[in-house]
Design an enzyme around this catalytic site. Structure first.
Site, PDB file in Angstrom:
ATOM      1  N   ARG A 129       0.859  -1.187   0.000  1.00 52.44           N
ATOM      2  CA  ARG A 129       0.000   0.000   0.000  1.00 52.44           C
ATOM      3  C   ARG A 129       0.894   1.235   0.000  1.00 52.44           C
ATOM      4  O   ARG A 129       1.903   1.290   0.712  1.00 52.44           O
ATOM      5  CB  ARG A 129      -0.898   0.035   1.253  1.00 52.44           C
ATOM      6  CG  ARG A 129      -2.087  -0.901   1.180  1.00 52.44           C
ATOM      7  CD  ARG A 129      -3.135  -0.445   0.161  1.00 52.44           C
ATOM      8  NE  ARG A 129      -4.274  -1.335   0.114  1.00 52.44           N
ATOM      9  CZ  ARG A 129      -4.393  -2.394  -0.696  1.00 52.44           C
ATOM     10  NH1 ARG A 129      -3.426  -2.702  -1.534  1.00 52.44           N
ATOM     11  NH2 ARG A 129      -5.484  -3.133  -0.678  1.00 52.44           N
ATOM     12  N   GLU A 175      -3.605   7.837  -5.004  1.00 52.47           N
ATOM     13  CA  GLU A 175      -3.912   7.178  -6.282  1.00 52.47           C
ATOM     14  C   GLU A 175      -5.262   7.659  -6.799  1.00 52.47           C
ATOM     15  O   GLU A 175      -6.229   7.620  -6.029  1.00 52.47           O
ATOM     16  CB  GLU A 175      -3.965   5.654  -6.094  1.00 52.47           C
ATOM     17  CG  GLU A 175      -2.640   5.046  -5.742  1.00 52.47           C
ATOM     18  CD  GLU A 175      -2.748   3.548  -5.419  1.00 52.47           C
ATOM     19  OE1 GLU A 175      -3.744   2.904  -5.800  1.00 52.47           O
ATOM     20  OE2 GLU A 175      -1.833   3.037  -4.768  1.00 52.47           O
ATOM     21  N   HIS A 201      -1.363   0.274  -9.740  1.00 49.45           N
ATOM     22  CA  HIS A 201      -2.052  -0.652  -8.815  1.00 49.45           C
ATOM     23  C   HIS A 201      -2.641  -1.832  -9.610  1.00 49.45           C
ATOM     24  O   HIS A 201      -3.847  -2.118  -9.542  1.00 49.45           O
ATOM     25  CB  HIS A 201      -3.141   0.064  -8.006  1.00 49.45           C
ATOM     26  CG  HIS A 201      -3.434  -0.628  -6.713  1.00 49.45           C
ATOM     27  ND1 HIS A 201      -3.710   0.028  -5.539  1.00 49.45           N
ATOM     28  CD2 HIS A 201      -3.475  -1.956  -6.403  1.00 49.45           C
ATOM     29  CE1 HIS A 201      -3.933  -0.847  -4.577  1.00 49.45           C
ATOM     30  NE2 HIS A 201      -3.800  -2.075  -5.081  1.00 49.45           N
TER      31      HIS A 201
HETATM   32  P1  NAD Z   1      -1.107 -11.557   4.509  1.00 49.29           P
HETATM   33  O1  NAD Z   1      -2.094 -11.154   5.547  1.00 49.29           O
HETATM   34  O2  NAD Z   1      -1.040 -12.970   4.079  1.00 49.29           O
HETATM   35  O3  NAD Z   1       0.377 -11.121   4.968  1.00 49.29           O
HETATM   36  C1  NAD Z   1       0.666  -9.901   5.578  1.00 49.29           C
HETATM   37  C2  NAD Z   1       1.805 -10.155   6.550  1.00 49.29           C
HETATM   38  O4  NAD Z   1       2.218  -8.877   7.070  1.00 49.29           O
HETATM   39  C3  NAD Z   1       1.395 -11.023   7.749  1.00 49.29           C
HETATM   40  O5  NAD Z   1       2.273 -12.127   7.893  1.00 49.29           O
HETATM   41  C4  NAD Z   1       1.492 -10.072   8.945  1.00 49.29           C
HETATM   42  O6  NAD Z   1       1.940 -10.718  10.130  1.00 49.29           O
HETATM   43  C5  NAD Z   1       2.529  -9.074   8.444  1.00 49.29           C
HETATM   44  N1  NAD Z   1       2.500  -7.801   9.172  1.00 49.29           N
HETATM   45  C6  NAD Z   1       1.426  -7.207   9.779  1.00 49.29           C
HETATM   46  N2  NAD Z   1       1.825  -6.073  10.386  1.00 49.29           N
HETATM   47  C7  NAD Z   1       3.157  -5.966  10.163  1.00 49.29           C
HETATM   48  C8  NAD Z   1       4.128  -5.015  10.554  1.00 49.29           C
HETATM   49  N3  NAD Z   1       3.818  -3.962  11.338  1.00 49.29           N
HETATM   50  N4  NAD Z   1       5.409  -5.203  10.153  1.00 49.29           N
HETATM   51  C9  NAD Z   1       5.754  -6.279   9.384  1.00 49.29           C
HETATM   52  N5  NAD Z   1       4.880  -7.228   9.017  1.00 49.29           N
HETATM   53  C10 NAD Z   1       3.587  -7.057   9.391  1.00 49.29           C
HETATM   54  O7  NAD Z   1      -1.401 -10.594   3.267  1.00 49.29           O
HETATM   55  P2  NAD Z   1      -0.952 -10.821   1.747  1.00 49.29           P
HETATM   56  O8  NAD Z   1      -2.001 -11.574   1.018  1.00 49.29           O
HETATM   57  O9  NAD Z   1       0.450 -11.308   1.729  1.00 49.29           O
HETATM   58  O10 NAD Z   1      -1.013  -9.298   1.215  1.00 49.29           O
HETATM   59  C11 NAD Z   1      -0.133  -8.308   1.721  1.00 49.29           C
HETATM   60  C12 NAD Z   1      -0.587  -6.929   1.271  1.00 49.29           C
HETATM   61  O11 NAD Z   1      -0.412  -6.812  -0.149  1.00 49.29           O
HETATM   62  C13 NAD Z   1      -2.090  -6.659   1.475  1.00 49.29           C
HETATM   63  O12 NAD Z   1      -2.384  -6.218   2.785  1.00 49.29           O
HETATM   64  C14 NAD Z   1      -2.394  -5.607   0.437  1.00 49.29           C
HETATM   65  O13 NAD Z   1      -2.257  -4.320   1.013  1.00 49.29           O
HETATM   66  C15 NAD Z   1      -1.294  -5.802  -0.615  1.00 49.29           C
HETATM   67  N6  NAD Z   1      -1.852  -6.231  -1.920  1.00 49.29           N
HETATM   68  C16 NAD Z   1      -1.602  -5.480  -3.017  1.00 49.29           C
HETATM   69  C17 NAD Z   1      -2.101  -5.880  -4.254  1.00 49.29           C
HETATM   70  C18 NAD Z   1      -1.824  -5.081  -5.496  1.00 49.29           C
HETATM   71  O14 NAD Z   1      -2.585  -5.173  -6.465  1.00 49.29           O
HETATM   72  N7  NAD Z   1      -0.741  -4.331  -5.539  1.00 49.29           N
HETATM   73  C19 NAD Z   1      -2.883  -7.041  -4.355  1.00 49.29           C
HETATM   74  C20 NAD Z   1      -3.099  -7.799  -3.211  1.00 49.29           C
HETATM   75  C21 NAD Z   1      -2.581  -7.386  -1.986  1.00 49.29           C
END
Ligand code: NAD
Length: 323
Positions: A236, A265, A293
């Site tokens: 994000r 965005e 995005h």
């Molecule tokens: P997920 O929930 O599987 O993994 C997120 C990880 O981040 C978890 O293991 C959690 O423990 C960790 N985390 C939480 N707070 C933290 C902190 N303060 N410091 C370090 N680590 C921390 O989620 P995911 O499916 O891997 O997705 C991750 C992120 O990717 C989503 O939250 C979303 O914002 C982003 N995303 C972007 C797109 C895109 O189109 N660019 C698409 C999907 C997801």
């Protein structure tokens, strides 16, 4: 029963196929919540992508709603606390497109490391003079480099697998991950961000946007990074301060920045970094790659995600537990 797709989908064939037998599906195609009409009060269930900011006033207008489905990963655009107070569950679709986002993040890294975007544009602009490998460019090798991953969830782990396959050394920081992943995957884990930053050549962000991660990549943090490092953000935009990136890139501390997400965005083009990128200022030549995005997107993912979101609306409509 009425179901509403609040934002920009142009058609609803997939949703119709899943929920059309139990109710009517309407597409509102709104970019901002103030464009939503008054009949949203009749909707049994709604779905929205990440563009609409579903605040408490909008939630108040959804007086018949049994569930808000966020089509995608992350619920930071919905006032979840308020929805909880008024008894509307908010669900997202966490398990779609994991590998697509990791492919995109790794693609951004490969593009910027190998300067694929730069060469392509040069050849397009000038077929003869553009056919020049330009050996003064900061092209770099991935093998043997250290990649730091912030957030070791689904996408972070998928990114780590790709990095390992390219011979990179993986270190991750995730305070909420259970023990043992470092041993199992033969990679390194660190306990703090301060410990992670100075040792990485590439930093890739895969944590959710929370009160803890908002603005996490700040001027103070970037001041601790290795000179010449690369930052990749597909999580994000609000996790990374664009002002801090600009300052670090100007000093030459951060060599490359590749992002699929930005603080604002669509982006504010008057930001000095984006202005320099658009104006193709020579000091930034080939050092920034942006995508709109689009990390989640693949034909297959979009279909899968919409089907899963529609199933959640169906469950709420017929009074079955949400999955
Ligand atoms: P997920 O929930 O599987 O993994 C997120 C990880 O981040 C978890 O293991 C959690 O423990 C960790 N985390 C939480 N707070 C933290 C902190 N303060 N410091 C370090 N680590 C921390 O989620 P995911 O499916 O891997 O997705 C991750 C992120 O990717 C989503 O939250 C979303 O914002 C982003 N995303 C972007 C797109 C895109 O189109 N660019 C698409 C999907 C997801």
């Amino acid at each position: 029963m009425k179901f509403g797709i609040l934002d920009y989908l142009t058609e609803s064939s997939i949703e119709q196929a899943v929920i059309g037998t139990v109710g009517k599906v309407s597409c509102y195609q709104c970019r901002y919540v103030n464009e939503l009409p008054s009949d949203i009060s009749e909707l049994t269930a709604v779905m929205a992508w990440h563009y609409l900011k579903i605040d408490s006033q909008t939630i108040d207008r959804l007086s018949s709603c049994r569930v808000i489905v966020r089509v995608g990963v992350g619920i930071d655009n919905v006032d979840v606390e308020y929805a909880g107070k008024v008894g509307i569950p908010v669900v997202h679709i966490p398990d779609y497109g994991t590998n697509d986002v990791a492919d995109h993040a790794f693609g951004l890294l490969l593009t910027i490391a190998r300067k694929i975007h730069y060469y392509n544009e040069n050849i397009q602009n000038n077929p003869v003079q553009g056919w020049n490998p330009n050996i003064s460019l900061p092209v770099f090798r991935l093998t043997g480099k250290v990649i730091g991953i912030i957030g070791f969830g689904r996408i972070g782990m998928s990114m780590a697998a790709r990095a390992k396959a390219f011979g990179m050394n993986v270190v991750f920081y995730d305070p909420y991950k259970a023990d043992g992943y470092d041993k199992m995957l033969q990679i390194k884990r660190v306990e703090t961000l301060d410990e992670l930053i100075p040792q990485v050549d590439v930093l890739s962000i895969h944590a959710p946007l929370t009160s803890e991660t908002r603005g996490m990549i700040s001027k103070d943090i970037l001041a601790k990074a290795k000179r010449g490092f690369t930052l990749i953000n597909t999580a994000r935009g609000e996790i990374v301060s664009l002002d801090a990136v600009y300052e670090s890139m100007q000093k030459g501390d951060m060599m490359h920045f590749a992002a699929d997400v930005l603080e604002q965005e669509p982006p504010a083009h008057d930001h000095p970094l984006l202005k320099a990128y658009h104006d193709k200022e020579p000091w930034l030549d080939g050092r920034v790659v942006l995508t709109p995005h689009a990390g989640f997107y693949a034909e297959e993912t979009r279909r899968e995600m919409r089907q899963k979101a529609a199933i959640q609306m169906l469950h709420a409509g017929i009074g079955q537990p949400l999955t």
